[in-house]
Design a protein around this motif. Structure first.
Motif, PDB file in Angstrom:
ATOM      1  N   TYR A 101     -14.254  10.151  -6.813  1.00 35.80           N
ATOM      2  CA  TYR A 101     -13.903   9.047  -7.701  1.00 35.80           C
ATOM      3  C   TYR A 101     -14.796   9.020  -8.939  1.00 35.80           C
ATOM      4  O   TYR A 101     -14.348   8.672 -10.033  1.00 35.80           O
ATOM      5  CB  TYR A 101     -13.981   7.715  -6.971  1.00 35.80           C
ATOM      6  N   SER A 102     -16.061   9.375  -8.784  1.00 37.76           N
ATOM      7  CA  SER A 102     -16.980   9.394  -9.917  1.00 37.76           C
ATOM      8  C   SER A 102     -16.588  10.473 -10.919  1.00 37.76           C
ATOM      9  O   SER A 102     -16.598  10.234 -12.130  1.00 37.76           O
ATOM     10  CB  SER A 102     -18.411   9.632  -9.434  1.00 37.76           C
ATOM     11  N   ALA A 103     -16.233  11.641 -10.423  1.00 41.49           N
ATOM     12  CA  ALA A 103     -15.745  12.705 -11.305  1.00 41.49           C
ATOM     13  C   ALA A 103     -14.456  12.267 -11.981  1.00 41.49           C
ATOM     14  O   ALA A 103     -14.229  12.531 -13.170  1.00 41.49           O
ATOM     15  CB  ALA A 103     -15.544  13.992 -10.516  1.00 41.49           C
ATOM     16  N   GLY A 104     -13.607  11.565 -11.236  1.00 46.46           N
ATOM     17  CA  GLY A 104     -12.369  11.046 -11.801  1.00 46.46           C
ATOM     18  C   GLY A 104     -12.613  10.008 -12.879  1.00 46.46           C
ATOM     19  O   GLY A 104     -11.901   9.963 -13.890  1.00 46.46           O
ATOM     20  N   LEU A 105     -13.619   9.170 -12.687  1.00 51.22           N
ATOM     21  CA  LEU A 105     -13.966   8.169 -13.693  1.00 51.22           C
ATOM     22  C   LEU A 105     -14.336   8.855 -15.007  1.00 51.22           C
ATOM     23  O   LEU A 105     -13.918   8.411 -16.083  1.00 51.22           O
ATOM     24  CB  LEU A 105     -15.116   7.284 -13.197  1.00 51.22           C
ATOM     25  N   ALA A 106     -15.078   9.932 -14.938  1.00 52.82           N
ATOM     26  CA  ALA A 106     -15.438  10.673 -16.149  1.00 52.82           C
ATOM     27  C   ALA A 106     -14.181  11.202 -16.842  1.00 52.82           C
ATOM     28  O   ALA A 106     -14.078  11.150 -18.069  1.00 52.82           O
ATOM     29  CB  ALA A 106     -16.393  11.817 -15.807  1.00 52.82           C
ATOM     30  N   MET A 131      -1.686   0.062 -11.958  1.00 54.14           N
ATOM     31  CA  MET A 131      -2.135   1.435 -12.140  1.00 54.14           C
ATOM     32  C   MET A 131      -1.058   2.410 -11.688  1.00 54.14           C
ATOM     33  O   MET A 131      -0.197   2.098 -10.895  1.00 54.14           O
ATOM     34  CB  MET A 131      -3.409   1.687 -11.336  1.00 54.14           C
ATOM     35  N   MET A 132      -1.152   3.593 -12.189  1.00 54.78           N
ATOM     36  CA  MET A 132      -0.310   4.714 -11.769  1.00 54.78           C
ATOM     37  C   MET A 132       1.170   4.367 -11.858  1.00 54.78           C
ATOM     38  O   MET A 132       1.915   4.464 -10.905  1.00 54.78           O
ATOM     39  CB  MET A 132      -0.674   5.159 -10.351  1.00 54.78           C
ATOM     40  N   ALA A 147      -7.188  11.608 -14.344  1.00 53.98           N
ATOM     41  CA  ALA A 147      -7.080  11.864 -15.782  1.00 53.98           C
ATOM     42  C   ALA A 147      -5.988  11.013 -16.438  1.00 53.98           C
ATOM     43  O   ALA A 147      -6.074  10.709 -17.620  1.00 53.98           O
ATOM     44  CB  ALA A 147      -6.824  13.341 -16.039  1.00 53.98           C
ATOM     45  N   ALA A 148      -4.985  10.598 -15.693  1.00 53.59           N
ATOM     46  CA  ALA A 148      -3.900   9.777 -16.235  1.00 53.59           C
ATOM     47  C   ALA A 148      -4.087   8.291 -15.951  1.00 53.59           C
ATOM     48  O   ALA A 148      -3.304   7.470 -16.403  1.00 53.59           O
ATOM     49  CB  ALA A 148      -2.572  10.245 -15.645  1.00 53.59           C
ATOM     50  N   MET A 149      -5.108   7.935 -15.239  1.00 52.34           N
ATOM     51  CA  MET A 149      -5.321   6.550 -14.818  1.00 52.34           C
ATOM     52  C   MET A 149      -6.041   5.752 -15.904  1.00 52.34           C
ATOM     53  O   MET A 149      -6.930   6.275 -16.560  1.00 52.34           O
ATOM     54  CB  MET A 149      -6.178   6.565 -13.543  1.00 52.34           C
ATOM     55  N   PRO A 150      -5.681   4.476 -16.075  1.00 53.64           N
ATOM     56  CA  PRO A 150      -6.481   3.629 -16.969  1.00 53.64           C
ATOM     57  C   PRO A 150      -7.929   3.606 -16.481  1.00 53.64           C
ATOM     58  O   PRO A 150      -8.184   3.573 -15.273  1.00 53.64           O
ATOM     59  CB  PRO A 150      -5.838   2.247 -16.837  1.00 53.64           C
ATOM     60  N   VAL A 151      -8.866   3.620 -17.396  1.00 54.44           N
ATOM     61  CA  VAL A 151     -10.272   3.740 -17.028  1.00 54.44           C
ATOM     62  C   VAL A 151     -10.740   2.609 -16.128  1.00 54.44           C
ATOM     63  O   VAL A 151     -11.540   2.827 -15.215  1.00 54.44           O
ATOM     64  CB  VAL A 151     -11.165   3.890 -18.278  1.00 54.44           C
ATOM     65  N   ASP A 152     -10.236   1.390 -16.349  1.00 57.70           N
ATOM     66  CA  ASP A 152     -10.687   0.304 -15.485  1.00 57.70           C
ATOM     67  C   ASP A 152     -10.128   0.453 -14.074  1.00 57.70           C
ATOM     68  O   ASP A 152     -10.746  -0.004 -13.114  1.00 57.70           O
ATOM     69  CB  ASP A 152     -10.420  -1.075 -16.078  1.00 57.70           C
ATOM     70  N   GLY A 153      -9.007   1.117 -13.925  1.00 55.22           N
ATOM     71  CA  GLY A 153      -8.498   1.428 -12.587  1.00 55.22           C
ATOM     72  C   GLY A 153      -9.403   2.424 -11.877  1.00 55.22           C
ATOM     73  O   GLY A 153      -9.707   2.272 -10.690  1.00 55.22           O
ATOM     74  N   ALA A 154      -9.854   3.444 -12.606  1.00 55.55           N
ATOM     75  CA  ALA A 154     -10.778   4.422 -12.030  1.00 55.55           C
ATOM     76  C   ALA A 154     -12.098   3.757 -11.672  1.00 55.55           C
ATOM     77  O   ALA A 154     -12.688   4.031 -10.621  1.00 55.55           O
ATOM     78  CB  ALA A 154     -11.000   5.575 -13.006  1.00 55.55           C
ATOM     79  N   PHE A 155     -12.562   2.863 -12.542  1.00 53.97           N
ATOM     80  CA  PHE A 155     -13.797   2.125 -12.262  1.00 53.97           C
ATOM     81  C   PHE A 155     -13.647   1.282 -10.995  1.00 53.97           C
ATOM     82  O   PHE A 155     -14.556   1.213 -10.173  1.00 53.97           O
ATOM     83  CB  PHE A 155     -14.165   1.242 -13.454  1.00 53.97           C
ATOM     84  N   VAL A 214     -10.638   3.087   3.910  1.00 56.08           N
ATOM     85  CA  VAL A 214      -9.488   3.976   3.925  1.00 56.08           C
ATOM     86  C   VAL A 214      -9.305   4.497   2.510  1.00 56.08           C
ATOM     87  O   VAL A 214      -9.127   3.727   1.570  1.00 56.08           O
ATOM     88  CB  VAL A 214      -8.209   3.247   4.391  1.00 56.08           C
ATOM     89  N   ALA A 215      -9.348   5.795   2.355  1.00 67.64           N
ATOM     90  CA  ALA A 215      -9.312   6.383   1.025  1.00 67.64           C
ATOM     91  C   ALA A 215      -7.891   6.713   0.581  1.00 67.64           C
ATOM     92  O   ALA A 215      -7.139   7.311   1.324  1.00 67.64           O
ATOM     93  CB  ALA A 215     -10.132   7.675   1.025  1.00 67.64           C
ATOM     94  N   PRO A 216      -7.528   6.299  -0.640  1.00 66.33           N
ATOM     95  CA  PRO A 216      -6.270   6.774  -1.190  1.00 66.33           C
ATOM     96  C   PRO A 216      -6.366   8.283  -1.395  1.00 66.33           C
ATOM     97  O   PRO A 216      -7.460   8.812  -1.528  1.00 66.33           O
ATOM     98  CB  PRO A 216      -6.173   6.070  -2.538  1.00 66.33           C
ATOM     99  N   THR A 217      -5.278   8.947  -1.418  1.00 62.70           N
ATOM    100  CA  THR A 217      -5.297  10.399  -1.547  1.00 62.70           C
ATOM    101  C   THR A 217      -5.168  10.798  -3.015  1.00 62.70           C
ATOM    102  O   THR A 217      -4.139  11.286  -3.447  1.00 62.70           O
ATOM    103  CB  THR A 217      -4.179  11.030  -0.707  1.00 62.70           C
ATOM    104  N   LEU A 218      -6.205  10.563  -3.759  1.00 60.29           N
ATOM    105  CA  LEU A 218      -6.267  10.959  -5.156  1.00 60.29           C
ATOM    106  C   LEU A 218      -7.298  12.055  -5.314  1.00 60.29           C
ATOM    107  O   LEU A 218      -8.323  12.045  -4.643  1.00 60.29           O
ATOM    108  CB  LEU A 218      -6.685   9.784  -6.038  1.00 60.29           C
ATOM    109  N   ASP A 219      -7.017  12.982  -6.213  1.00 67.34           N
ATOM    110  CA  ASP A 219      -8.053  13.947  -6.551  1.00 67.34           C
ATOM    111  C   ASP A 219      -8.489  13.673  -7.989  1.00 67.34           C
ATOM    112  O   ASP A 219      -7.928  12.820  -8.673  1.00 67.34           O
ATOM    113  CB  ASP A 219      -7.591  15.385  -6.331  1.00 67.34           C
ATOM    114  N   THR A 220      -9.484  14.386  -8.438  1.00 68.47           N
ATOM    115  CA  THR A 220     -10.041  14.095  -9.753  1.00 68.47           C
ATOM    116  C   THR A 220      -9.025  14.293 -10.872  1.00 68.47           C
ATOM    117  O   THR A 220      -9.057  13.564 -11.866  1.00 68.47           O
ATOM    118  CB  THR A 220     -11.287  14.958 -10.028  1.00 68.47           C
ATOM    119  N   ILE A 221      -8.112  15.210 -10.728  1.00 68.04           N
ATOM    120  CA  ILE A 221      -7.112  15.464 -11.768  1.00 68.04           C
ATOM    121  C   ILE A 221      -6.184  14.259 -11.924  1.00 68.04           C
ATOM    122  O   ILE A 221      -5.809  13.896 -13.038  1.00 68.04           O
ATOM    123  CB  ILE A 221      -6.306  16.735 -11.465  1.00 68.04           C
ATOM    124  N   GLU A 222      -5.812  13.617 -10.829  1.00 68.89           N
ATOM    125  CA  GLU A 222      -4.939  12.441 -10.906  1.00 68.89           C
ATOM    126  C   GLU A 222      -5.602  11.285 -11.648  1.00 68.89           C
ATOM    127  O   GLU A 222      -4.926  10.449 -12.231  1.00 68.89           O
ATOM    128  CB  GLU A 222      -4.504  12.005  -9.504  1.00 68.89           C
TER     129      GLU A 222
END
Length: 189
Positions: free
Chosen positions: A112-117, A135-136, A162-170, A152-160
């Motif tokens: 998630y941290s890599a995804g936030l970047a 989101m999404m 890239a399209a997310m609003p930043v506050d959603g990633a946060f 319980v973790a959603p099944t997102l990878d860092t590439i997904e």
């Protein structure tokens, strides 16, 4: 108060408690407390931006994401060797009793941290109160709100991300922290 506000308030309280708890900590316990404090400070720096209270700064998001990333995954689990619980540590025995889940949450935070970047250049939604529903492409990403708190973790990878609003990633990063704290951190009295 929206979800980011609640998570931010909880993490701010954690920071205050952590500052007090650092008294007497040495060695690896102090190292991990310092790492948690650094991540808490990064959350504190980003939260006003994510709520739309201060100007958005993509570089500040990337810096905070780097802080989270540097303390997540194996970097985090290395700070919890067997036998390092007990005062002044705030780690519950559950860390070592349910090591696989702890490792999973640490790895989730790294992802998630890599995804936030990656999401740093995306505009924030500015926390509408039900961020997961916006989101999404309008679909609820987290499922039931309790799922995040249960780890319980959603099944997102860092590439997904890239399209997310930043506050959603946060929010995903914040919820990962909250899920870990709920299970593995001793609550302050």
């Amino acid at each position: 108060m929206n979800k980011i506000g609640y998570v931010t308030a909880a993490l701010a309280m954690t920071l205050a408690v952590a500052a007090y708890a650092h008294n007497g900590a040495t060695g690896i316990v102090k190292e991990r407390m310092d790492a948690m404090m650094a991540m808490g400070n990064a959350v504190k720096a980003l939260a006003p931006m994510m709520r739309g209270e201060t100007a958005y700064d993509a570089d500040a998001v990337r810096i905070a994401a780097a802080t989270f990333t540097s303390h997540a995954g194996e970097s985090m689990t290395a700070l919890f060797p067997e036998g390092t619980g007990g005062s002044p540590s705030a780690a519950k025995d559950a860390v070592w009793e349910d090591w696989d889940e702890f490792v999973s949450l640490a790895e989730q935070l790294a992802t998630y941290s890599a995804g936030l970047a990656l999401a740093a250049d995306n505009p924030p939604i500015m926390a509408t109160g039900d961020m997961s529903a916006t989101m999404m492409g309008g679909e609820t990403m987290m499922g039931e709100e309790s799922a995040a708190m249960m780890g319980v973790a959603p099944t997102l990878d860092t590439i997904e991300f890239a399209a997310m609003p930043v506050d959603g990633a946060f929010e995903m990063v914040s919820q990962s922290c909250s899920a870990c704290h709920a299970k593995f951190r001793i609550e302050a009295n």
